[in-house]
Scaffold this motif. Structure first.
Motif, PDB file in Angstrom:
ATOM      1  N   GLU A   4       2.152   1.684  -3.438  1.00 22.02           N
ATOM      2  CA  GLU A   4       1.075   2.190  -4.320  1.00 22.02           C
ATOM      3  C   GLU A   4       0.892   3.687  -4.149  1.00 22.02           C
ATOM      4  O   GLU A   4       0.598   4.407  -5.091  1.00 22.02           O
ATOM      5  CB  GLU A   4      -0.263   1.523  -3.945  1.00 22.02           C
ATOM      6  N   LYS A  44       9.345   1.801  -4.976  1.00 23.95           N
ATOM      7  CA  LYS A  44       8.911   0.495  -5.483  1.00 23.95           C
ATOM      8  C   LYS A  44      10.142  -0.348  -5.767  1.00 23.95           C
ATOM      9  O   LYS A  44      11.208   0.171  -6.000  1.00 23.95           O
ATOM     10  CB  LYS A  44       8.095   0.682  -6.761  1.00 23.95           C
ATOM     11  N   LYS A  65       0.837  -1.215   0.000  1.00 25.53           N
ATOM     12  CA  LYS A  65       0.000   0.000   0.000  1.00 25.53           C
ATOM     13  C   LYS A  65       0.863   1.252   0.000  1.00 25.53           C
ATOM     14  O   LYS A  65       0.572   2.239  -0.680  1.00 25.53           O
ATOM     15  CB  LYS A  65      -0.914   0.023   1.243  1.00 25.53           C
TER      16      LYS A  65
END
Ligand code: DC
Length: 234
Positions: A227, A233, A224
């Motif tokens: 995101e 990432k 999460k």
């Protein structure tokens, strides 16, 4: 864009796994972990020691303004100090736990606790530290603008087992049925109190931990955060 610091709010009922998740996340993100339940527990203990009328909000508030609550994070969990003396185990004893919802229901007590918790978070973030705060009203009252608001839940039976294990680890002898009864009663008190009842905010990420290992729940939160571009990432 990665923000400089991240704030994480974790709410949910007893035994949902908030503490375990919060400690694991704090380790991973080099964050300050704040266990707000310990603050209410210390207040209840102080009221018992002072033998005041625990149903009298003003008297409880007076005690809150008199005592020094200190929480220290260690690799083995949180250590709680009341006026400089360690009370880490005492605050979990059943006679203290029973009194906590009474002090936690007073609006003036909650207002003061919220102010202290907001200050703790602000000070840490100002110093560049991430914050993981755990309780019942973190998303609703303490950190309205937390970067991520997590609501943890789990089956009542699983929550009972977890709580039973925690209490046993603290040397407190009890039974499954006793803990189950206590959990049902505390769920009711947390949800039904008029001042800041436990509830799920609109933008919360709801995670059911019934069938999760701690690692799996941590991974869900990390996903999460990625995101939301709060951590890198990959
Ligand atoms: O998280 P815990 O079970 O140790 O919390 C102890 C009690 O304090 C519980 O009755 C709920 C209350 N509490 C609260 O009202 N608000 C918080 N932010 C944290 C705990």
């Amino acid at each position: 864009m990665n923000k400089k610091t991240i704030s994480i709010a974790i709410d949910g009922p007893v035994g949902a796994g908030k503490g375990t998740l919060a400690i694991a996340l704090a380790k991973k993100l080099n964050a300050l972990y704040v266990y707000t339940g310990a603050m209410y527990r210390e207040l209840a203990l102080a009221c018992l020691r002072e033998k005041i009328d625990i149903n009298n909000e003003e008297e409880v508030l007076k005690i809150l303004n008199k005592i020094y609550i200190e929480l220290k994070n260690t690799d083995y969990g949180v250590r709680a100090f009341l006026d400089g003396k360690e009370v880490s185990d005492e605050i979990f004893k059943p006679h203290v736990s029973k009194m906590v919802p009474i002090v936690a229901a007073f609006p003036k007590v909650r207002r003061e606790m919220v102010l202290r918790q907001q200050k703790t978070a602000k000070d840490a973030m100002r110093k560049g530290k991430n914050v993981v705060m755990e309780g019942r009203d973190i998303a609703t009252d303490v950190l309205h603008d937390a970067d991520i608001k997590i609501y943890l839940t789990a089956d009542t039976g699983v929550r009972t087992q977890r709580r039973l294990k925690q209490l046993e680890e603290r040397g407190i002898k009890t039974s499954f049925n006793e803990v189950l009864k206590d959990i049902e009663e505390r769920d009711r008190q947390d949800k039904e109190r008029s001042a800041s009842p436990l509830r799920i905010v609109e933008d919360a990420v709801v995670i059911d931990t019934t069938n999760d290992t701690v690692g799996q729940t941590v991974d869900k939160v990390i996903e999460k955060l990625k995101e939301k571009n709060l951590i890198l990432k990959g």
